[in-house]
Design a protein around this motif. Structure first.
Motif, PDB file in Angstrom:
ATOM      1  N   SER A  34      67.159 -50.475 -74.183  1.00 21.29           N
ATOM      2  CA  SER A  34      68.253 -51.439 -74.623  1.00 21.29           C
ATOM      3  C   SER A  34      68.199 -52.757 -74.259  1.00 21.29           C
ATOM      4  N   SER A  74      60.063 -39.033 -74.503  1.00 20.63           N
ATOM      5  CA  SER A  74      60.756 -40.375 -75.136  1.00 20.63           C
ATOM      6  C   SER A  74      61.687 -41.153 -74.275  1.00 20.63           C
ATOM      7  N   LEU A  75      61.832 -42.197 -74.728  1.00 25.54           N
ATOM      8  CA  LEU A  75      62.817 -42.922 -74.048  1.00 25.54           C
ATOM      9  C   LEU A  75      63.448 -44.074 -75.061  1.00 25.54           C
ATOM     10  N   ARG A  76      64.570 -44.426 -74.839  1.00 30.50           N
ATOM     11  CA  ARG A  76      65.230 -45.664 -75.527  1.00 30.50           C
ATOM     12  C   ARG A  76      65.892 -46.604 -74.761  1.00 30.50           C
ATOM     13  N   GLY A  96      67.611 -48.620 -69.885  1.00 33.64           N
ATOM     14  CA  GLY A  96      67.047 -47.424 -70.333  1.00 33.64           C
ATOM     15  C   GLY A  96      65.562 -46.985 -69.860  1.00 33.64           C
ATOM     16  N   TYR A 105      67.640 -52.084 -79.931  1.00 32.19           N
ATOM     17  CA  TYR A 105      66.915 -50.778 -79.131  1.00 32.19           C
ATOM     18  C   TYR A 105      65.483 -50.596 -79.333  1.00 32.19           C
ATOM     19  N   ARG A 133      54.894 -44.516 -83.249  1.00 36.24           N
ATOM     20  CA  ARG A 133      55.456 -44.139 -81.953  1.00 36.24           C
ATOM     21  C   ARG A 133      56.709 -44.892 -81.619  1.00 36.24           C
ATOM     22  N   PHE A 134      56.777 -46.037 -81.715  1.00 32.51           N
ATOM     23  CA  PHE A 134      57.969 -46.921 -81.291  1.00 32.51           C
ATOM     24  C   PHE A 134      58.739 -47.327 -82.416  1.00 32.51           C
ATOM     25  N   SER A 148      65.506 -51.306 -83.748  1.00 29.78           N
ATOM     26  CA  SER A 148      66.779 -51.222 -84.545  1.00 29.78           C
ATOM     27  C   SER A 148      67.574 -52.215 -83.890  1.00 29.78           C
ATOM     28  N   GLN A 201      63.141 -47.652 -79.357  1.00 34.81           N
ATOM     29  CA  GLN A 201      63.061 -46.131 -79.465  1.00 34.81           C
ATOM     30  C   GLN A 201      61.456 -46.004 -79.231  1.00 34.81           C
ATOM     31  N   MET A 202      61.157 -45.035 -78.059  1.00 30.35           N
ATOM     32  CA  MET A 202      59.885 -44.878 -77.802  1.00 30.35           C
ATOM     33  C   MET A 202      59.585 -43.457 -77.758  1.00 30.35           C
ATOM     34  N   ASN A 203      58.462 -42.822 -78.401  1.00 27.38           N
ATOM     35  CA  ASN A 203      58.285 -41.535 -78.704  1.00 27.38           C
ATOM     36  C   ASN A 203      56.934 -41.174 -78.493  1.00 27.38           C
TER      37      ASN A 203
END
Length: 116
Positions: A21, A17-19, A8, A84, A71-72, A75, A86-88
């Motif tokens: 895995s 953003s990136l997610r 990812g 996962y 921000r992160f 899950s 999730q990075m925003n």
């Protein structure tokens, strides 16, 4: 041998953003959902640092380093045996190789580059 696989990563602009895995090999598949899973990152010339971690089971317990709080988000999907990240609102200082860890097992990492 590689027992965890990260994916990812990529190149993203600041604010994007990136997610990521993290998935286990067959060796770890039976215990992956039951153990605390962590993400670390390492930038060139820097020490590897803890980013975030999530508990096994339902994953209700999680924690984050101060620089990524808000921000992160972590899950886990136990059916997919995947954790996962999730990075925003990504910043240039988030640029690093990101690694998944469970117990003493590590993946090879996935690169994240934040640049305009």
């Amino acid at each position: 041998q590689v027992h965890l696989v990260e994916s990812g990563g990529g190149l993203v602009q600041p604010g994007g953003s990136l997610r990521l895995s993290c998935t286990p090999s067959e060796f770890l598949a039976n215990v992956f959902t039951g153990y605390f899973t962590k993400w670390y990152r390492q930038a060139p010339g820097k020490e590897r640092e803890f980013v975030a971690g999530i508990a096994g089971g339902t994953g209700l317990l999680s924690n984050y380093t101060d620089s990524v709080k808000g921000r992160f988000a972590l899950s886990r999907d136990n059916d997919k045996k995947t954790v996962y990240l999730q990075m925003n609102a990504l910043k240039p200082e988030d640029t690093a190789q990101y690694y998944c860890n469970i117990l003493n097992f590590w993946g090879q990492g996935t690169p994240v580059t934040v640049s305009s």
